[in-house]
Design a protein around this motif. Structure first.
Motif, PDB file in Angstrom:
ATOM      1  N   SER A  45       0.824  -1.218   0.000  1.00 54.91           N
ATOM      2  CA  SER A  45       0.000   0.000   0.000  1.00 54.91           C
ATOM      3  C   SER A  45       0.857   1.266   0.000  1.00 54.91           C
ATOM      4  CB  SER A  45      -0.930   0.006   1.209  1.00 54.91           C
ATOM      5  OG  SER A  45      -0.236   0.317   2.413  1.00 54.91           O
ATOM      6  N   LEU A  46       2.104   1.158   0.421  1.00 57.12           N
ATOM      7  CA  LEU A  46       2.988   2.320   0.496  1.00 57.12           C
ATOM      8  C   LEU A  46       3.689   2.620  -0.824  1.00 57.12           C
ATOM      9  CD1 LEU A  46       4.681   1.733   3.977  1.00 57.12           C
ATOM     10  CD2 LEU A  46       2.973   3.467   3.417  1.00 57.12           C
ATOM     11  N   ILE A  47       3.598   1.706  -1.789  1.00 61.26           N
ATOM     12  CA  ILE A  47       4.280   1.888  -3.069  1.00 61.26           C
ATOM     13  C   ILE A  47       3.309   2.495  -4.074  1.00 61.26           C
ATOM     14  CG2 ILE A  47       5.618   0.782  -4.880  1.00 61.26           C
ATOM     15  CD1 ILE A  47       6.169  -1.523  -2.940  1.00 61.26           C
ATOM     16  N   PRO A  48       3.571   3.718  -4.526  1.00 60.91           N
ATOM     17  CA  PRO A  48       2.657   4.354  -5.485  1.00 60.91           C
ATOM     18  C   PRO A  48       2.630   3.616  -6.830  1.00 60.91           C
ATOM     19  CG  PRO A  48       4.072   5.990  -4.431  1.00 60.91           C
ATOM     20  CD  PRO A  48       4.629   4.636  -4.093  1.00 60.91           C
ATOM     21  N   GLU A  49       1.482   3.660  -7.477  1.00 56.79           N
ATOM     22  CA  GLU A  49       1.347   3.075  -8.802  1.00 56.79           C
ATOM     23  C   GLU A  49       2.336   3.744  -9.755  1.00 56.79           C
ATOM     24  OE1 GLU A  49      -2.116   2.423 -12.241  1.00 56.79           O
ATOM     25  OE2 GLU A  49      -2.633   3.264 -10.279  1.00 56.79           O
ATOM     26  N   GLY A  50       3.007   2.936 -10.556  1.00 49.62           N
ATOM     27  CA  GLY A  50       3.969   3.466 -11.512  1.00 49.62           C
ATOM     28  C   GLY A  50       5.385   3.553 -10.996  1.00 49.62           C
ATOM     29  N   ASP A  51       5.608   3.256  -9.710  1.00 48.83           N
ATOM     30  CA  ASP A  51       6.951   3.300  -9.149  1.00 48.83           C
ATOM     31  C   ASP A  51       7.845   2.208  -9.732  1.00 48.83           C
ATOM     32  OD1 ASP A  51       6.622   5.470  -7.498  1.00 48.83           O
ATOM     33  OD2 ASP A  51       7.243   4.429  -5.678  1.00 48.83           O
ATOM     34  N   THR A  52       9.133   2.513  -9.814  1.00 47.19           N
ATOM     35  CA  THR A  52      10.146   1.505 -10.074  1.00 47.19           C
ATOM     36  C   THR A  52      10.729   1.093  -8.728  1.00 47.19           C
ATOM     37  OG1 THR A  52      10.696   2.370 -12.260  1.00 47.19           O
ATOM     38  CG2 THR A  52      12.366   1.021 -11.164  1.00 47.19           C
ATOM     39  N   VAL A  53      10.792  -0.205  -8.495  1.00 46.86           N
ATOM     40  CA  VAL A  53      11.149  -0.720  -7.172  1.00 46.86           C
ATOM     41  C   VAL A  53      12.443  -1.523  -7.251  1.00 46.86           C
ATOM     42  CG1 VAL A  53      10.369  -2.101  -5.205  1.00 46.86           C
ATOM     43  CG2 VAL A  53       8.692  -0.842  -6.586  1.00 46.86           C
ATOM     44  N   CYS A  54      13.298  -1.322  -6.268  1.00 50.01           N
ATOM     45  CA  CYS A  54      14.525  -2.102  -6.115  1.00 50.01           C
ATOM     46  C   CYS A  54      14.605  -2.559  -4.665  1.00 50.01           C
ATOM     47  CB  CYS A  54      15.742  -1.261  -6.508  1.00 50.01           C
ATOM     48  SG  CYS A  54      17.302  -2.190  -6.623  1.00 50.01           S
ATOM     49  N   TRP A  55      15.563  -3.416  -4.350  1.00 53.65           N
ATOM     50  CA  TRP A  55      15.672  -3.923  -2.984  1.00 53.65           C
ATOM     51  C   TRP A  55      17.097  -4.359  -2.689  1.00 53.65           C
ATOM     52  CZ3 TRP A  55      12.437  -5.945  -6.721  1.00 53.65           C
ATOM     53  CH2 TRP A  55      12.890  -7.101  -7.381  1.00 53.65           C
ATOM     54  N   GLY A  56      17.406  -4.365  -1.405  1.00 54.12           N
ATOM     55  CA  GLY A  56      18.666  -4.919  -0.937  1.00 54.12           C
ATOM     56  C   GLY A  56      18.459  -6.360  -0.516  1.00 54.12           C
ATOM     57  N   ILE A  61      12.605 -10.010   3.802  1.00 54.14           N
ATOM     58  CA  ILE A  61      11.718  -9.795   2.656  1.00 54.14           C
ATOM     59  C   ILE A  61      11.472 -11.104   1.923  1.00 54.14           C
ATOM     60  CG2 ILE A  61      11.580  -8.655   0.406  1.00 54.14           C
ATOM     61  CD1 ILE A  61      12.925  -6.227   1.711  1.00 54.14           C
ATOM     62  N   ASP A  62      12.499 -11.945   1.819  1.00 52.78           N
ATOM     63  CA  ASP A  62      12.316 -13.261   1.194  1.00 52.78           C
ATOM     64  C   ASP A  62      11.314 -14.100   1.979  1.00 52.78           C
ATOM     65  OD1 ASP A  62      14.138 -12.621  -0.782  1.00 52.78           O
ATOM     66  OD2 ASP A  62      15.811 -13.668   0.173  1.00 52.78           O
ATOM     67  N   ALA A  63      11.432 -14.095   3.309  1.00 47.80           N
ATOM     68  CA  ALA A  63      10.540 -14.897   4.143  1.00 47.80           C
ATOM     69  C   ALA A  63       9.093 -14.432   4.036  1.00 47.80           C
ATOM     70  CB  ALA A  63      11.002 -14.847   5.599  1.00 47.80           C
ATOM     71  N   LEU A  64       8.892 -13.141   3.836  1.00 44.88           N
ATOM     72  CA  LEU A  64       7.542 -12.596   3.719  1.00 44.88           C
ATOM     73  C   LEU A  64       6.888 -12.921   2.378  1.00 44.88           C
ATOM     74  CD1 LEU A  64       8.073  -9.071   5.305  1.00 44.88           C
ATOM     75  CD2 LEU A  64       6.713 -10.930   6.269  1.00 44.88           C
ATOM     76  N   GLY A  65       7.664 -13.334   1.398  1.00 41.81           N
ATOM     77  CA  GLY A  65       7.112 -13.593   0.076  1.00 41.81           C
ATOM     78  C   GLY A  65       6.668 -12.324  -0.630  1.00 41.81           C
ATOM     79  N   LEU A  66       7.306 -11.211  -0.312  1.00 42.19           N
ATOM     80  CA  LEU A  66       6.894  -9.917  -0.845  1.00 42.19           C
ATOM     81  C   LEU A  66       7.322  -9.713  -2.296  1.00 42.19           C
ATOM     82  CD1 LEU A  66       5.715  -7.073  -0.458  1.00 42.19           C
ATOM     83  CD2 LEU A  66       7.895  -6.396   0.571  1.00 42.19           C
ATOM     84  N   LEU A  67       8.510 -10.168  -2.665  1.00 47.42           N
ATOM     85  CA  LEU A  67       9.058  -9.830  -3.981  1.00 47.42           C
ATOM     86  C   LEU A  67       8.224 -10.336  -5.155  1.00 47.42           C
ATOM     87  CD1 LEU A  67      12.900 -10.090  -3.403  1.00 47.42           C
ATOM     88  CD2 LEU A  67      11.394  -8.104  -3.266  1.00 47.42           C
ATOM     89  N   PRO A  68       7.684 -11.562  -5.134  1.00 45.16           N
ATOM     90  CA  PRO A  68       6.828 -11.970  -6.261  1.00 45.16           C
ATOM     91  C   PRO A  68       5.621 -11.045  -6.450  1.00 45.16           C
ATOM     92  CG  PRO A  68       7.473 -13.878  -4.970  1.00 45.16           C
ATOM     93  CD  PRO A  68       7.915 -12.684  -4.190  1.00 45.16           C
ATOM     94  N   LEU A  69       5.075 -10.541  -5.362  1.00 45.62           N
ATOM     95  CA  LEU A  69       3.943  -9.625  -5.455  1.00 45.62           C
ATOM     96  C   LEU A  69       4.373  -8.281  -6.016  1.00 45.62           C
ATOM     97  CD1 LEU A  69       2.299 -10.426  -1.995  1.00 45.62           C
ATOM     98  CD2 LEU A  69       1.660 -11.319  -4.247  1.00 45.62           C
ATOM     99  N   VAL A  70       5.567  -7.842  -5.642  1.00 45.14           N
ATOM    100  CA  VAL A  70       6.101  -6.583  -6.177  1.00 45.14           C
ATOM    101  C   VAL A  70       6.344  -6.714  -7.675  1.00 45.14           C
ATOM    102  CG1 VAL A  70       8.134  -5.065  -6.157  1.00 45.14           C
ATOM    103  CG2 VAL A  70       7.083  -5.784  -4.002  1.00 45.14           C
ATOM    104  N   ARG A  71       6.926  -7.839  -8.087  1.00 50.29           N
ATOM    105  CA  ARG A  71       7.203  -8.046  -9.506  1.00 50.29           C
ATOM    106  C   ARG A  71       5.922  -8.051 -10.336  1.00 50.29           C
ATOM    107  NH1 ARG A  71      10.970 -11.970  -7.318  1.00 50.29           N
ATOM    108  NH2 ARG A  71      13.143 -11.323  -7.673  1.00 50.29           N
ATOM    109  N   GLU A  72       4.834  -8.553  -9.763  1.00 45.69           N
ATOM    110  CA  GLU A  72       3.556  -8.590 -10.482  1.00 45.69           C
ATOM    111  C   GLU A  72       2.964  -7.198 -10.699  1.00 45.69           C
ATOM    112  OE1 GLU A  72       0.886 -10.961  -8.248  1.00 45.69           O
ATOM    113  OE2 GLU A  72       1.921 -12.859  -8.641  1.00 45.69           O
ATOM    114  N   ARG A  73       3.254  -6.278  -9.771  1.00 38.15           N
ATOM    115  CA  ARG A  73       2.556  -4.991  -9.757  1.00 38.15           C
ATOM    116  C   ARG A  73       3.382  -3.809 -10.257  1.00 38.15           C
ATOM    117  NH1 ARG A  73       0.626  -8.227  -5.848  1.00 38.15           N
ATOM    118  NH2 ARG A  73      -1.497  -7.950  -5.034  1.00 38.15           N
ATOM    119  N   PHE A  74       4.712  -3.937 -10.204  1.00 37.05           N
ATOM    120  CA  PHE A  74       5.553  -2.772 -10.454  1.00 37.05           C
ATOM    121  C   PHE A  74       6.716  -3.112 -11.387  1.00 37.05           C
ATOM    122  CE2 PHE A  74       3.803  -2.515  -6.133  1.00 37.05           C
ATOM    123  CZ  PHE A  74       3.119  -1.306  -6.209  1.00 37.05           C
ATOM    124  N   SER A  75       7.269  -2.070 -11.993  1.00 35.23           N
ATOM    125  CA  SER A  75       8.537  -2.205 -12.701  1.00 35.23           C
ATOM    126  C   SER A  75       9.636  -2.371 -11.665  1.00 35.23           C
ATOM    127  CB  SER A  75       8.789  -0.954 -13.546  1.00 35.23           C
ATOM    128  OG  SER A  75      10.080  -0.984 -14.121  1.00 35.23           O
TER     129      SER A  75
END
Length: 214
Positions: A45-56, A61-75
């Motif tokens: 919810s904190l990531i605006p639509e159209g954002d480009t996202v990167c991560w360390g 984050i891996d344990a949360l399973g967040l990255l597959p959801l980020v890849r689906e929604r954002f560049s």
């Protein structure tokens, strides 16, 4: 919602909101989420639509399973897609100009300060400056009472475990104990204490009422 009745969960639920308040006093934008599912929903919810996202690199984050959801929604800018060391380094540099950068923290003191150790420096560099916003997601196991405790946790718990996770050629990777080494492969090349968020609100902190990462 399942009632949280384990002693550890109850302790996290009492301490978490207090630490979030301490972070907010230091101009972070912080919130406590009791469960991993709530933390993932909050992060998205904190990531605006159209954002480009990167991560360390982050076991949390891996344990949360967040990255597959980020890849689906954002560049995304994903260094794992690199086909060479040079391309990987270039992607890491580009990540410093991403809109949103995702990471965890090696330790957080109860008075609301972040502590991070980095080998390559891209993660702490992004935290300090570059991306429009940084979202830090940390399990309550990362929270410790004092500033001194935070340094100790980062050096003697997080660093040796991560050195082994990355198969680094360091004394702590062999012994499991920090040796304050001067190894070229040291994961403790850069150590950062972030005591205030400036500008206010650029760094968002999601505390999770669970044991996550190292």
């Amino acid at each position: 919602m399942n009632e949280r009745t384990s002693p550890l969960e109850m302790q996290y639920d009492k301490l978490g909101p207090r630490v979030a308040e301490a972070l907010n006093r230091r101009h972070f934008e912080a919130v406590y989420c009791p469960t991993p599912a709530e933390a993932v929903a909050k992060a998205l919810s904190l990531i605006p639509e159209g954002d480009t996202v990167c991560w360390g690199g982050s076991a949390t984050i891996d344990a949360l399973g967040l990255l597959p959801l980020v890849r689906e929604r954002f560049s995304v800018i994903d260094r794992a897609e690199a086909k060479s060391a040079e391309e990987r380094a270039d992607l890491q540099r580009k990540g410093l100009l991403s809109d949103t950068f995702l990471m965890s923290s090696n330790a957080i003191s109860e008075d609301g300060q972040l502590f991070n150790i980095d080998g390559n420096g891209n993660r702490v560099a992004a935290l300090v400056y570059g991306p429009k916003q940084v979202i830090v997601i940390a399990g309550m196991n990362k929270v410790v009472p004092t500033v001194d405790d935070a340094w100790t946790r980062a050096r003697t718990i997080a660093a040796p475990i991560n050195a082994q996770r990355f198969s680094l050629n360091t004394p702590c990777s062999v012994s499991g104990t920090c040796a304050d080494c001067l190894s070229e492969s040291s994961i403790c090349a850069s150590m950062l204490r972030t005591r205030i968020c400036r500008p206010a609100g650029r760094i968002k902190v999601i505390l999770v009422g669970a044991t996550l990462g190292f």
